[in-house]
Design an enzyme around this catalytic site. Structure first.
Site, PDB file in Angstrom:
ATOM      1  N   HIS A 307       0.852  -1.182   0.000  1.00 47.04           N
ATOM      2  CA  HIS A 307       0.000   0.000   0.000  1.00 47.04           C
ATOM      3  C   HIS A 307       0.889   1.233   0.000  1.00 47.04           C
ATOM      4  O   HIS A 307       1.971   1.240   0.585  1.00 47.04           O
ATOM      5  CB  HIS A 307      -0.916   0.005   1.228  1.00 47.04           C
ATOM      6  CG  HIS A 307      -2.064   0.963   1.119  1.00 47.04           C
ATOM      7  ND1 HIS A 307      -1.929   2.302   1.420  1.00 47.04           N
ATOM      8  CD2 HIS A 307      -3.355   0.778   0.730  1.00 47.04           C
ATOM      9  CE1 HIS A 307      -3.101   2.899   1.230  1.00 47.04           C
ATOM     10  NE2 HIS A 307      -3.982   2.002   0.808  1.00 47.04           N
ATOM     11  N   ASP A 365      -7.934  -4.647  -0.509  1.00 46.64           N
ATOM     12  CA  ASP A 365      -8.427  -5.041  -1.832  1.00 46.64           C
ATOM     13  C   ASP A 365      -8.193  -6.516  -2.117  1.00 46.64           C
ATOM     14  O   ASP A 365      -8.853  -7.096  -2.981  1.00 46.64           O
ATOM     15  CB  ASP A 365      -7.744  -4.205  -2.917  1.00 46.64           C
ATOM     16  CG  ASP A 365      -8.061  -2.730  -2.791  1.00 46.64           C
ATOM     17  OD1 ASP A 365      -9.251  -2.405  -2.650  1.00 46.64           O
ATOM     18  OD2 ASP A 365      -7.137  -1.910  -2.796  1.00 46.64           O
TER      19      ASP A 365
END
Length: 430
Positions: A307, A365
């Site tokens: 991320h 995700d």
């Protein structure tokens, strides 16, 4: 306590004193405003990775510690004990509601879920296979033509009405986009259903038979919405702020956020995870796939890991992993092999020094797309679901900005590397 920093030009010897500004938590920031006036230079920060674009009281992220706070509350606590509607209230109003305040807010959201009938007819102008995000962005932008009675951004009551309307109506608009793509009749919202149950009903009910809402599906959706409700100054939120800083009506600002979210590097990552898993095919293909990821010349990426902000782990991923098990156990038998493949990929990648050394850990995700798929939501709608959840955060940031008496239009600067001044030549001399 204010710390002074001195920046000195090594050529001219001229020094400029910069003040540091402290927030309640997190790194201090430097006030670089004097640099232009005193030194004649801008700062250069591609992607705004080291630039605080605004002051905000809404969300705080500590990427190193894997910490996400909504108005000071850890997302883990909210995911366990709260609901999306309560979190939306928290983001918009700044504090957790009392029982009476929550019921009043929930009632207002419920009463605002219907959209103008003429607005629904807009969908007939879209091709049947138009992308749902294109439809949602266009219809949200057009809402100002129907609800212009409350678009005075300087009126606190207008801002509140807008906030309730957009949070309430986006699921209805999203469901209408989905139904249009199927060629099915629109399903109107029901005031006897809670927010996520109502959305599931609008998505999957048909006139010819009753539809039973599974409580596990509604619970999973509510959790996903909580985890996606806000994420500080990300690309779409910053877009909402930048568009809103011009004084544009709030529906235009939210539409701009929807468009920014559409990008695969932002809201489309969970769809890319499913594409990646299907491309791997089975656990036997994992080693070959990871070898391609490590090959700089292959252009193969490990989706759903790492991320831009979280450097060790995404706190939302830990929460959603458990829900993934729960949903697939109850609803997602067809997606179980995909989830098992995801877990095997996760296991192997987390043991591989290549990925561990780069701190590539699963993010939210990695699991959210599997849950959406198990709920029966098609991939084309994944980013729309993200938009429904993130609307709460967008509204909170927009309200915070426009209610600031010192609000200024956003105007980033640039490093120009084009041609210097040159004269126009007639076409026969070029």
């Amino acid at each position: 306590m204010t710390t002074k920093y001195e920046l000195k030009n090594s050529v001219t010897g001229k020094a400029t004193e910069l003040d540091s500004i402290s927030g309640t938590i997190g790194p201090d920031v430097l006030n670089i405003a004097p640099l232009v006036k005193e030194q004649g230079v801008f700062t250069f920060d591609p992607g705004f990775m080291a630039t605080a674009s605004t002051e905000s009281k809404i969300t705080y992220i500590d990427g190193e510690a894997g910490l996400l706070l909504y108005r000071g509350y850890p997302v883990e606590q909210l995911a366990e004990k709260s609901s999306f509607i309560e979190v939306a209230y928290l983001l918009i109003y700044g504090s957790l509601p009392s029982k009476a305040e929550l019921e009043a807010f929930r009632s207002s959201i419920t009463r605002h879920t219907m959209v103008n009938e003429q607005l629904l007819r807009f969908f007939q102008g879209f091709h049947h296979n138009a992308h749902p995000m294109a439809m949602v962005a266009a219809v949200v932008a057009s809402m100002s033509a129907f609800y212009h009675d409350s678009t005075d951004i300087n009126d606190p009551r207008h801002r509140e009405i807008f906030a309730h309307r957009i949070v309430a109506k986006l699921p209805t608009i999203a469901a209408a986009a989905y139904k249009h793509s199927l060629g099915q009749p629109f399903v109107y919202p029901r005031n006897d259903l809670r927010y996520c149950a109502n959305m599931l009903n609008m998505f999957f009910a048909v006139p010819c038979e009753p539809y039973a809402i599974d409580p596990v599906a509604a619970e999973a959706l509510d959790l996903l919405f909580i985890l996606h409700a806000d994420h500080e100054q990300n690309a779409s939120t910053s877009t909402v702020r930048l568009a809103g800083s011009t004084g544009a009506n709030p529906y235009a600002a939210i539409s701009a956020g929807v468009s920014a979210l559409w990008g695969p590097a932002h809201g489309g990552a969970n769809e890319a995870v499913l594409d990646m898993l299907e491309g791997i095919g089975s656990p036997k293909g994992i080693d070959t796939f990871l070898a391609q990821v490590k090959d700089r010349n292959s252009n193969v990426r490990l989706m759903g890991f790492g991320h831009r902000v979280y450097k060790n782990f995404d706190p939302r991923a830990k929460i959603i992993r458990g829900m993934c098990y729960k949903v697939l156990e109850k609803l997602g038998h067809n997606d179980t092999p995909l989830f098992e493949l995801a877990l095997k990929l996760e296991e192997i990648a987390l043991r591989d020094e290549y990925f561990v050394s780069r701190k590539l850990y699963p993010n939210v995700d990695f699991y959210s797309g599997i849950i959406y798929s198990a709920l029966g939501i098609p991939r084309s709608m994944f980013t729309v679901m993200f938009a429904i959840a993130r609307t709460a955060g967008w509204v909170a940031h927009w309200q915070e900005m426009v209610s600031d008496p010192h609000m200024r239009i956003g105007r980033p600067r640039q490093l120009y590397t084009g041609p210097t001044k040159r004269d126009y030549l007639p076409i026969d001399r070029r």
